[in-house]
Enzyme design. Structure first.
Site, PDB file in Angstrom:
ATOM      1  N   TYR A 131       1.015  -0.982   0.034  1.00 59.00           N
ATOM      2  CA  TYR A 131      -0.095   0.113  -0.079  1.00 59.00           C
ATOM      3  C   TYR A 131       0.861   1.258  -0.058  1.00 59.00           C
ATOM      4  CZ  TYR A 131      -3.855  -3.071   1.130  1.00 59.00           C
ATOM      5  OH  TYR A 131      -4.708  -4.091   0.918  1.00 59.00           O
ATOM      6  N   ASP A 156      -2.152 -17.849   1.646  1.00 54.69           N
ATOM      7  CA  ASP A 156      -3.571 -18.474   0.962  1.00 54.69           C
ATOM      8  C   ASP A 156      -3.861 -19.696   1.649  1.00 54.69           C
ATOM      9  OD1 ASP A 156      -1.065 -19.611  -0.049  1.00 54.69           O
ATOM     10  OD2 ASP A 156      -1.740 -20.156  -1.866  1.00 54.69           O
ATOM     11  N   ASP A 173      -4.573  -7.416   5.616  1.00 58.10           N
ATOM     12  CA  ASP A 173      -5.905  -6.578   5.361  1.00 58.10           C
ATOM     13  C   ASP A 173      -7.190  -7.656   5.225  1.00 58.10           C
ATOM     14  OD1 ASP A 173      -7.777  -4.677   4.795  1.00 58.10           O
ATOM     15  OD2 ASP A 173      -6.844  -3.922   3.196  1.00 58.10           O
ATOM     16  N   ASP A 208     -10.014  -9.318   7.971  1.00 61.75           N
ATOM     17  CA  ASP A 208     -11.278  -9.162   7.581  1.00 61.75           C
ATOM     18  C   ASP A 208     -11.856 -10.247   7.600  1.00 61.75           C
ATOM     19  OD1 ASP A 208     -11.184  -6.510   7.333  1.00 61.75           O
ATOM     20  OD2 ASP A 208     -12.206  -6.580   5.343  1.00 61.75           O
ATOM     21  N   LYS A 262       3.891 -15.276   1.540  1.00 62.72           N
ATOM     22  CA  LYS A 262       3.947 -15.878   0.030  1.00 62.72           C
ATOM     23  C   LYS A 262       5.432 -16.412  -0.338  1.00 62.72           C
ATOM     24  CE  LYS A 262       1.047 -17.067  -2.474  1.00 62.72           C
ATOM     25  NZ  LYS A 262       0.472 -18.341  -2.621  1.00 62.72           N
TER      26      LYS A 262
END
Ligand code: NAD
Length: 369
Positions: free
Chosen positions: A142, A226, A250, A254, A193
């Site tokens: 970001y 993942d 993020d 959530d 990852k």
């Protein structure tokens, strides 16, 4: 006993409604227990734009830098949708996080027993769930440069974002996660990852190095983000503290949040380095936004904001017992079936208003004392 200073920024929409209730809780603590907060109030977001012409004034930022903790309600709303980018309410919040260098975002996902039916997962998977996601908040995809939308030589547009992490940025959020885990069940799972991203390779290496060097008592595991997302919905109770980068955090926070029911239940904390008083810079806020659809109707659930104050008691003011008293009172109110409309399941159930839920929590605080 003076325990420290608070900057209270109610913000926009339901922000002031839920913050009013938090202020009643603070007053209760001051009246009934041996604590006293030096409180300052100011505006942020759209409310600050209306008053100062900017979503975060220099003076507000100066005070934010001086206090022990900031309590923020929410920012944003349709009234401000057409403002230019730099004046939008959300920029005020992002600037606060950036200027205070609040790099460690704590999002607990806790399932109160009374709400285990509210999750999209089966009650036995979520009941008693209590995990903490530590998300890096000030770097990564970001903020990385270069970024932007450009035109290639052929005239086709392309977009670029860069995922950047320095060793020190990974180190400090890893330390934050290990410190929190030290006070919980001493278990951390780091997610990245590393199979497809160099950032992930460095992340895994640095987190492991910090653990081996300074936190040998912590059980550390690594998981691809993942696979972590899948495990979060398969068997979330296998986790205690999860540490991950800005982008994955993020998404994962959530996802974890929804294991617990409503947005109106979710607190958060953002922590930085130590300030002049030796306390970590800190901002506490509910995860939800300004909810313009229910603003002004007495429908907002104040619990996310109240639990954010509870996190401030725990993480900034070292008032663990007082925080537990507040959490317990919230839990007891929920177990009596008292809840705002966002938590209703049966059609004939009568919702309590924002204020009524807080009245009940205050009542429980009196009983528990
Ligand atoms: P939102 O979180 O405001 O609302 C999403 C849904 O959840 C709405 O239906 C709302 O009524 C409900 N909801 C949220 N909080 C609730 C509560 N405490 N009690 C009961 N119901 C609640 O998200 P949105 O609608 O996407 O965004 C609205 C505005 O808030 C936008 O301007 C957005 O930019 C801003 N926003 C701010 C923050 C923040 O201040 N941290 C976070 C997210 C969104």
């Amino acid at each position: 006993m003076a325990v420290g200073s608070l900057l209270i920024l109610p913000g926009d929409g339901i922000g002031p409604e839920v913050m009013d209730e938090v202020c009643r809780i603070i007053e209760w603590f001051e009246k009934k227990l041996d604590v006293e907060f030096e409180k300052k109030f100011d505006d942020v977001g759209g409310a600050a734009y209306d008053k100062y012409g900017t979503p975060l004034s220099d003076e507000t930022l100066r005070i934010a830098n001086e206090v022990d903790a900031i309590l923020l309600g929410a920012v944003g709303g349709p009234k401000y949708d057409n403002l230019e980018f730099s004046l939008k309410p959300e920029r005020g919040l992002l600037k606060l996080r950036k200027e205070l260098d609040l790099y460690s975002n704590l999002r607990p996902a806790q399932c109160f027993d009374a709400l285990s039916d509210y999750s999209s997962l089966k009650p036995n998977i979520v009941s008693g769930l209590d995990i903490m996601i530590v998300r890096e908040l000030s770097s990564g995809s970001y903020f990385g440069e270069p970024r932007g939308i450009e035109k290639s030589k052929t005239g086709e547009r392309y977009a670029v974002n860069t995922t950047y992490y320095s060793e020190s940025e990974i180190e400090r959020v890893a330390i934050s996660a290990f410190e929190i885990a030290s006070k919980r069940s001493k278990k951390v799972c780091s997610m990245e990852k590393a199979n497809v991203m160099e950032v992930g390779v460095l992340w895994r290496e640095v987190v492991q190095k910090i653990r081996d060097r300074d936190y040998p008592e912590i059980e550390l595991s690594h998981m691809y983000a993942d696979a972590g997302a899948m495990q979060l919905v398969r068997w979330p109770k296998q986790f205690d503290v999860i540490v991950t980068d800005n982008l994955f955090g993020d998404l994962l926070s959530d996802c974890a949040a929804m294991l617990t029911g409503s947005l109106g239940m979710l607190p958060s904390a953002s922590l930085g380095n130590k300030n002049a008083n030796g306390k970590l810079k800190a901002m506490y806020e509910p995860v939800h936004g300004s909810a313009p659809d229910i603003c002004g109707k007495g429908l907002a659930n104040p619990i996310a904001c109240i639990l954010s104050f509870s996190m401030a008691l725990k993480y900034t003011f070292d008032l663990k017992k007082e925080a537990e008293l507040l959490d317990k009172s919230v839990e007891r109110v929920l177990s009596k079936g008292i809840r705002t409309a966002d938590l209703l399941q049966k059609e004939n159930q009568k919702p309590s208003s924002t204020k009524e839920v807080c009245d009940e929590i205050l009542n429980e605080l009196n009983i528990q004392l």
